[in-house]
Design an enzyme around this catalytic site. Structure first.
Site, PDB file in Angstrom:
ATOM      1  CD  GLU A  19     -47.297 -80.143  -7.896  1.00 45.52           C
ATOM      2  OE1 GLU A  19     -47.812 -79.693  -6.740  1.00 45.52           O
ATOM      3  OE2 GLU A  19     -46.585 -81.325  -7.792  1.00 45.52           O
ATOM      4  CB  ILE A  27     -50.888 -76.717   3.896  1.00 49.55           C
ATOM      5  CG1 ILE A  27     -51.488 -75.945   4.973  1.00 49.55           C
ATOM      6  CG2 ILE A  27     -51.828 -77.684   3.127  1.00 49.55           C
ATOM      7  CD1 ILE A  27     -52.163 -74.702   4.227  1.00 49.55           C
ATOM      8  CG  HIS A  28     -46.372 -81.087   4.060  1.00 55.11           C
ATOM      9  ND1 HIS A  28     -45.550 -80.395   3.392  1.00 55.11           N
ATOM     10  CD2 HIS A  28     -46.148 -80.768   5.461  1.00 55.11           C
ATOM     11  CE1 HIS A  28     -44.780 -79.519   4.134  1.00 55.11           C
ATOM     12  NE2 HIS A  28     -44.942 -80.029   5.526  1.00 55.11           N
TER      13      HIS A  28
END
Ligand code: MN
Length: 493
Positions: free
Chosen positions: A294, A174-175
């Site tokens: 993040e 996953i990016h």
């Protein structure tokens, strides 16, 4: 609306996102569905922060149900978030238990099953096909922006799959993908990630790297994809672990526009190529300076020069559901942390069998920075081995920063109990081990030379072991008060 013909009542029958949601809908308090119109621009994430995101999202937040938004303003597609945003729900979806999850992943790792390719005519993800240039990502798929400072709309549960241009070995990861145009995405790779190494190889050959981006998946696929080296070194196809979890092969399908394969049971697949030599500034359209929230709970900085994906086609199911994660919180903790727990357990168990009883990659570190190890000392010769176990855990997962060691009578999943151990079984000057000057995951903002004189560069950290185990020769003084066992049912009826 969920199609009730696909009603799924057993976790072992989950094959895709909608059977997982159908299964959750049969269990109280695991899936919340709303028809209230929601704006994917910051509002959807704002709602889920209150419903179920969890720390490290700033309070007020809590751990709660997954949430399906049936009515997304301006789009035909539905959006679901928080599918894995509780450890209890993750255990339900894998037919496991909160305590057994890392062991279930280890079983799958040991019984890995290679994926198979099915014919395109049988692949649900290709029920509807849009070819470039007759598609506009921005209008077709409701990619959320999670905060008003985000660089743009993001797909952040896009499972990239690519193959090594030379060896043809496959990787899934996953990016985060920022929508940069009707057929353009930027992709952020933390340095060293495997698909980035494929991209670098292709770039050296002057070639684009064909990729698929599968979204809306069986939770087992997402979890397996989050294993990292050394458990899954370069060339290890993490989909084989997903196959092991489900005890049947994951089904792939050939893409319609590029030489890549996608998850056949995905809700949505974006097909494209990572272009050689081309780069884009992540916040080029918004100039916010930030990317998105993040995992440590802070807004990430927008990257100056990211690789670009040129989209060739989008395929999807009828009435597709976009799956998303809002950034930090319990969902990231489970995705990153449970494979980390499995990796730590595996290496420590191989080094010193029978001592490490369990491990929890705690939410406070997003599943990466903080691990709690439950260790059993069986004799005086085990004294000190708990610290060796902590050192081994650092080797199993290089991005770990803090390790808390506790005894077997402490519940590692109950933070109150862990802090009790840190209060009554810990003396700061003798129970703390500092390992300064070691590289860690780059996103912890305390890892900077301005913060600490021992830090010489961004991303360097002081790894620390908090040994909250009782010294073996003192164990008689540390017996918890015992209460009698009772038949509770009698008092509750
Ligand atoms: Mn990999």
């Amino acid at each position: 609306m969920l199609d009730l013909q696909t009603r799924c009542t057993l976790a072992k029958d989950i094959v895709d996102l909608r059977s997982a949601l159908s299964y959750l809908s049969t269990i109280p308090n695991q899936l919340l569905t709303t028809r209230e119109p929601v704006d994917p621009h910051a509002e959807l994430a704002g709602v889920y922060k209150l419903i179920g995101a969890g720390i490290p999202v700033a309070p007020p937040t809590r751990i709660g149900p997954a949430m399906l938004f049936e009515n997304v303003k301006g789009y035909d597609m539905q959006v679901v978030t928080g599918v894995l945003a509780s450890r209890e729900r993750t255990a339900l979806l894998l037919n496991s238990s909160v305590e057994r999850l890392p062991f279930e992943l280890l079983r799958a790792l040991n019984q890995a099953i290679a994926p198979v390719v099915i014919p395109q005519s049988q692949a649900p993800c290709q029920q509807v096909i849009h070819h470039s240039p007759d598609l506009d990502l921005r209008k077709l798929i409701p990619a959320p922006t999670n905060t008003l400072q985000d660089a743009g709309p993001y797909f952040n549960l896009g499972l990239l799959r690519a193959e090594d241009p030379e060896t043809k070995e496959a990787d899934v990861t996953i990016h985060r993908l920022c929508v940069q145009g009707p057929d353009l995405l930027s992709v952020y790779f933390v340095p060293g990630r495997h698909i980035d190494q494929f991209r670098i190889k292709a770039e050296r050959l002057g070639k684009p790297l064909p990729i698929s981006i599968s979204m809306g998946l069986d939770p087992a696929v997402y979890l397996a994809a989050c294993f990292e080296p050394p458990t899954t070194p370069l060339g290890f196809d993490e989909l084989t672990i997903a196959g092991g979890l489900r005890q049947r092969p994951i089904e792939l399908v050939d893409c319609v526009s590029v030489a890549a394969k996608a998850i056949a049971h995905a809700e949505i697949v974006i097909e494209g190529e990572i272009l050689p030599q081309e780069r884009i500034r992540e916040d080029i359209h918004t100039n916010t300076g930030y990317a998105m929230p993040e995992f440590p709970g802070y807004l990430g900085k927008a990257q100056a020069a990211l690789p670009i994906i040129r989209v060739k086609a989008v395929t999807h199911r009828h009435k597709p559901i976009l799956q998303t994660i809002i950034g930090p919180g319990e969902e990231h903790t489970n995705l990153a942390g449970i494979p980390t727990e499995a990796s730590i357990f595996r290496l420590v168990e191989n080094s010193m069998p029978g001592r490490l009883l369990n491990v929890y990659a705690h939410s406070a570190g997003g599943g990466k920075y903080l691990a709690i190890l439950q260790f059993r000392k069986s004799s005086i010769r085990d004294e000190g081995r708990q610290r060796q176990a902590a050192l081994t855990a650092f080797a199993a997962f290089s991005e770990l920063k803090h390790i808390i060691l506790v005894d077997e009578d402490v519940n590692i999943f109950d933070t109150n109990d862990v802090l009790w151990a840190m209060t009554t079984r810990y003396q700061g000057d003798v129970s703390t081990i500092f390992i300064p000057g070691v590289r860690c995951h780059p996103l912890d903002p305390s890892q900077s030379p301005e913060f600490s004189p021992s830090i010489t560069a961004e991303g360097i950290s002081c790894k620390t072991i908090f040994d909250c185990t009782v010294p073996y020769h003192l164990r008689d003084k540390f017996q918890r008060a015992e209460f009698i066992e009772v038949d509770l049912a009698r008092f509750l009826s």
